[in-house]
Write a protein that holds these residues in place. Sequence first.
Motif, mmCIF file in Angstrom:
data_model
loop_
_atom_site.group_PDB
_atom_site.id
_atom_site.type_symbol
_atom_site.label_atom_id
_atom_site.label_comp_id
_atom_site.label_asym_id
_atom_site.label_seq_id
_atom_site.Cartn_x
_atom_site.Cartn_y
_atom_site.Cartn_z
ATOM 1 N N UNK A 87 0.837 -1.202 0.000
ATOM 2 C CA UNK A 87 0.000 0.000 0.000
ATOM 3 C C UNK A 87 0.874 1.254 0.000
ATOM 4 N N UNK A 88 1.933 1.221 0.802
ATOM 5 C CA UNK A 88 2.846 2.374 0.861
ATOM 6 C C UNK A 88 3.447 2.649 -0.511
ATOM 7 N N UNK A 89 3.933 1.570 -1.171
ATOM 8 C CA UNK A 89 4.571 1.768 -2.470
ATOM 9 C C UNK A 89 3.555 2.136 -3.543
ATOM 10 N N UNK A 90 2.347 1.610 -3.433
ATOM 11 C CA UNK A 90 1.315 1.947 -4.406
ATOM 12 C C UNK A 90 1.017 3.448 -4.368
ATOM 13 N N UNK A 91 0.891 3.978 -3.165
ATOM 14 C CA UNK A 91 0.590 5.407 -3.023
ATOM 15 C C UNK A 91 1.748 6.268 -3.526
ATOM 16 N N UNK A 92 2.975 5.846 -3.199
ATOM 17 C CA UNK A 92 4.128 6.633 -3.641
ATOM 18 C C UNK A 92 4.244 6.615 -5.162
ATOM 19 N N UNK A 93 4.020 5.477 -5.764
ATOM 20 C CA UNK A 93 4.094 5.382 -7.228
ATOM 21 C C UNK A 93 3.002 6.224 -7.876
ATOM 22 N N UNK A 94 1.789 6.166 -7.328
ATOM 23 C CA UNK A 94 0.688 6.957 -7.883
ATOM 24 C C UNK A 94 0.994 8.449 -7.814
ATOM 25 N N UNK A 95 1.548 8.891 -6.687
ATOM 26 C CA UNK A 95 1.878 10.303 -6.520
ATOM 27 C C UNK A 95 2.974 10.747 -7.475
ATOM 28 N N UNK A 96 3.749 9.778 -7.990
ATOM 29 C CA UNK A 96 4.846 10.096 -8.910
ATOM 30 C C UNK A 96 4.433 10.012 -10.367
ATOM 31 N N UNK A 97 3.172 9.703 -10.611
ATOM 32 C CA UNK A 97 2.689 9.667 -11.990
ATOM 33 C C UNK A 97 2.655 8.293 -12.615
ATOM 34 N N UNK A 98 2.909 7.258 -11.823
ATOM 35 C CA UNK A 98 2.834 5.892 -12.336
ATOM 36 C C UNK A 98 1.377 5.434 -12.318
ATOM 37 N N UNK A 99 0.961 4.755 -13.384
ATOM 38 C CA UNK A 99 -0.384 4.162 -13.404
ATOM 39 C C UNK A 99 -0.345 2.886 -12.566
ATOM 40 N N UNK A 100 -1.062 2.894 -11.460
ATOM 41 C CA UNK A 100 -1.054 1.748 -10.550
ATOM 42 C C UNK A 100 -2.378 1.019 -10.638
ATOM 43 N N UNK A 101 -2.293 -0.288 -10.841
ATOM 44 C CA UNK A 101 -3.466 -1.151 -10.891
ATOM 45 C C UNK A 101 -3.357 -2.116 -9.721
ATOM 46 N N UNK A 102 -4.499 -2.405 -9.082
ATOM 47 C CA UNK A 102 -4.487 -3.227 -7.873
ATOM 48 C C UNK A 102 -4.854 -4.683 -8.117
ATOM 49 N N UNK A 103 -5.040 -5.084 -9.347
ATOM 50 C CA UNK A 103 -5.320 -6.489 -9.613
ATOM 51 C C UNK A 103 -6.771 -6.730 -9.935
ATOM 52 N N UNK A 104 -7.144 -8.007 -10.020
ATOM 53 C CA UNK A 104 -8.467 -8.418 -10.446
ATOM 54 C C UNK A 104 -9.276 -8.936 -9.265
ATOM 55 N N UNK A 105 -10.560 -8.698 -9.298
ATOM 56 C CA UNK A 105 -11.443 -9.167 -8.237
ATOM 57 C C UNK A 105 -11.412 -10.688 -8.174
ATOM 58 N N UNK A 106 -11.178 -11.208 -6.974
ATOM 59 C CA UNK A 106 -11.182 -12.652 -6.774
ATOM 60 C C UNK A 106 -9.890 -13.356 -7.126
ATOM 61 N N UNK A 107 -8.896 -12.615 -7.616
ATOM 62 C CA UNK A 107 -7.630 -13.232 -8.023
ATOM 63 C C UNK A 107 -6.455 -12.484 -7.409
ATOM 64 N N UNK A 108 -5.430 -13.233 -7.031
ATOM 65 C CA UNK A 108 -4.153 -12.624 -6.667
ATOM 66 C C UNK A 108 -3.252 -12.651 -7.897
ATOM 67 N N UNK A 109 -2.603 -11.541 -8.181
ATOM 68 C CA UNK A 109 -1.667 -11.502 -9.300
ATOM 69 C C UNK A 109 -0.296 -11.883 -8.780
ATOM 70 N N UNK A 110 0.064 -13.130 -9.024
ATOM 71 C CA UNK A 110 1.295 -13.708 -8.480
ATOM 72 C C UNK A 110 2.394 -13.791 -9.530
ATOM 73 N N UNK A 111 2.046 -13.589 -10.795
ATOM 74 C CA UNK A 111 3.016 -13.720 -11.871
ATOM 75 C C UNK A 111 4.116 -12.673 -11.771
ATOM 76 N N UNK A 112 5.327 -13.029 -12.231
ATOM 77 C CA UNK A 112 6.494 -12.140 -12.143
ATOM 78 C C UNK A 112 6.924 -11.764 -13.558
ATOM 79 N N UNK A 113 6.372 -10.681 -14.054
ATOM 80 C CA UNK A 113 6.630 -10.312 -15.447
ATOM 81 C C UNK A 113 6.914 -8.823 -15.576
ATOM 82 N N UNK A 114 7.736 -8.494 -16.568
ATOM 83 C CA UNK A 114 8.020 -7.095 -16.906
ATOM 84 C C UNK A 114 8.095 -6.991 -18.424
ATOM 85 N N UNK A 115 7.597 -5.890 -18.956
ATOM 86 C CA UNK A 115 7.593 -5.660 -20.396
ATOM 87 C C UNK A 115 8.077 -4.247 -20.673
#
Length: 719
Positions: A445-473
């Motif tokens: 939560x701390x990092x999500x807020x800091x990233x959002x305040x810096x202009x990063x588009x932050x997404x919190x995931x999908x309802x009913x699912x944990x996003x566990x995958x480790x990917x970067x593009x």
Amino acid sequence: MTQTKSVDLTINLKDNKYYFNRELSWLEFNYRVLNEALAACTPLLERLKFTAIFSSNLDEFFMVRIAGLKQQIQAGVTKLTFDGCTPLEQLVAISERLHSLIKEQDYLFEYTLRNLLAVQGIRLVNYIDLDQKQRKYLHQYFDINIFPVLTPLAVDTSHPFPYISNLSLNLGVVICNPETKEEHFARVKVPSVLPRFIALPQKLYSQTDSKPIVWQGIPLEQVIAHNLEALFPGMIVQECYPFRVTRNADLSVEEDEADDLLLAIEEELRKRNIGRSAVRLEIHASTPKLIRQKLVEDLELEEIDVYDIQGLLGLKDLLYFLSFPYPKLKYESWNSIIPKALNKVKRIISNNNNKKLESKKQNIFSLIRQSDILVHHPYQSFSASVEQFVTQAAYDPDVLTIKMTLYRTSGDSPIIEALIAAAANEKQVVTLIELKARFDEENNIIWARRLEQSGVHVVYGLVGLKTHTKIALIVRKEEEKIRRYAHIGTGNYNSKTANLYTDLGLFSCREELGADLTDLFNFLTGYSCQKLYRKLLVAPVNMRNRILSMINREVEHCQKGGKGHIVAKMNSLVDPEIIEALYLASQVGVKIDLIIRGICCLRPGIEGISSNIKVISIIGRFLEHSRIFYLYNGGRKEVYIGSADWMTRNFVRRVEAITLVDDLKISCELEEILRVMLGDNCQAWELKSSGNYVRRFPINGNYKKNSQKIFMKMALESL
């Protein structure tokens, strides 16, 4: 003509006798952790570390798994698990096994490790063994540093039993009014804001004829216990006993009803910090029956939930001693090497607070264009590979977009800083932060807020699912062409755990893989019903069905007279559908080698069922965390890596990604990793059909084969 091998259809492979219980299997994993502390060959301070990890693991087990079983029992659930146990039967079996394990851990620390520490000049002493000068010092220390923080809480008709916070260490105190002769009970919380172990000044070290003392100290709770008169002036302190409480700390967020997932999880975190119902009471074995009964009743527990401890409670605090500068009492230091493929890569360097690339070297993207790159952590550097990949993208003028998933990350993460810098450099930055990553929710939560305040588009995931995958593009513009660079890993984007966990990462700019990741990120951030992927196996979309079809493919090769072979390395194997498929494969002659660090519900070595299946678990200085899947495929071998274990939750309730490795050289490297691990005869434990794990040892003059040491040697030889 080759004879077709058939399956015995008279056998019911769903019979619960063919499966181990999930919770009991986890306990056996934690016992293998404790065995690293029991082993005399493990360096002394590392033995303390494994003792602490065993305790920390148990805390989480009680807060989540035991709490869940208790909730099921209270709700009247009697449904059997696939191994044939009701929640109550599991709870009873767990308690029986755990009482013996905790007794063994307790004895190990009190009568072995504590004495070995003293031999090395590290003396953790009891208050009753101190001389008058030492007691006087600690009395003064108590008055100045401890007394102001303490709050005694009385328990009587006008003072109800106080709320005991989760994982708190406490003293149960019996006091007597000298005038009325009435006895009272009070609780004193041992403050977690203070050091657990109080060091004595060097001038007060006890004189000894043996090895010189390098550190001498005493547990905080004993200092408090022997100065309780200050808290109860005019009263007689008759006795006191330490105890520790564990509570249900799992989150229960109704995601589909939450208007703001971040706020909903913050509210649940506040509840968890307070704690729900108690699930365990740890208490000193000398505690009188009356006090014991009072605590059990007031905490609404049963005798099965009580664990008697002869020595110190809360042994996870032993990690304190790992900070001591005694390299001879620890594993030999290991510095991750820079992979040979990345030796020519430029580094981001600072110059008067400005960032720039080193000259006369290639950037990381040009190296990835030449060929796919595999990195094996912690043998190979995380900072020189993954962190450079993201950091260079942040400052590269040709990079247009960075997209990443973050499940767990470290507090001072260079990756977070790079994403913030990328947004400042006007790149489109999208980060999916999993707010439901257990026990990391607050950090995320701390990092999500800091990233959002810096202009990063932050997404919190999908309802009913944990996003566990480790990917970067990374999307980059190159000579009027858009090229996508991918990283797919088995571990978190966390520089701290990258030095402690074994993980793999694949860098590639193959078009099909980049297209797959684009589709997957669209699924994560927008509205997408994408079902078909080119190189990826994606949960919950197609992963389980694809794995089942690959297992069945090995069966078909065997039935046609060919060879079938599956090697799978992961953290846990639980999913009954996958296990049944492996049993069928074993019946027709498919050779199956499983490297399962933790939970394994499959029962190997059953004649006619799983006689072609072998299971080992490797426990060492590094936590085995990588996932690798090999299939012989009639000689057209396939190797996959990714984020998912073979558990129902990974297939159904998480977003996971596993990728096929197309590069032949990398595929061979992964096969070699599996071969080395299967040959381990030092850190490997073999699972028997009885459920017992038997540690492997070199026999008949064979060389010691410690897979983690072999990988360190291989990394050094690759320079």
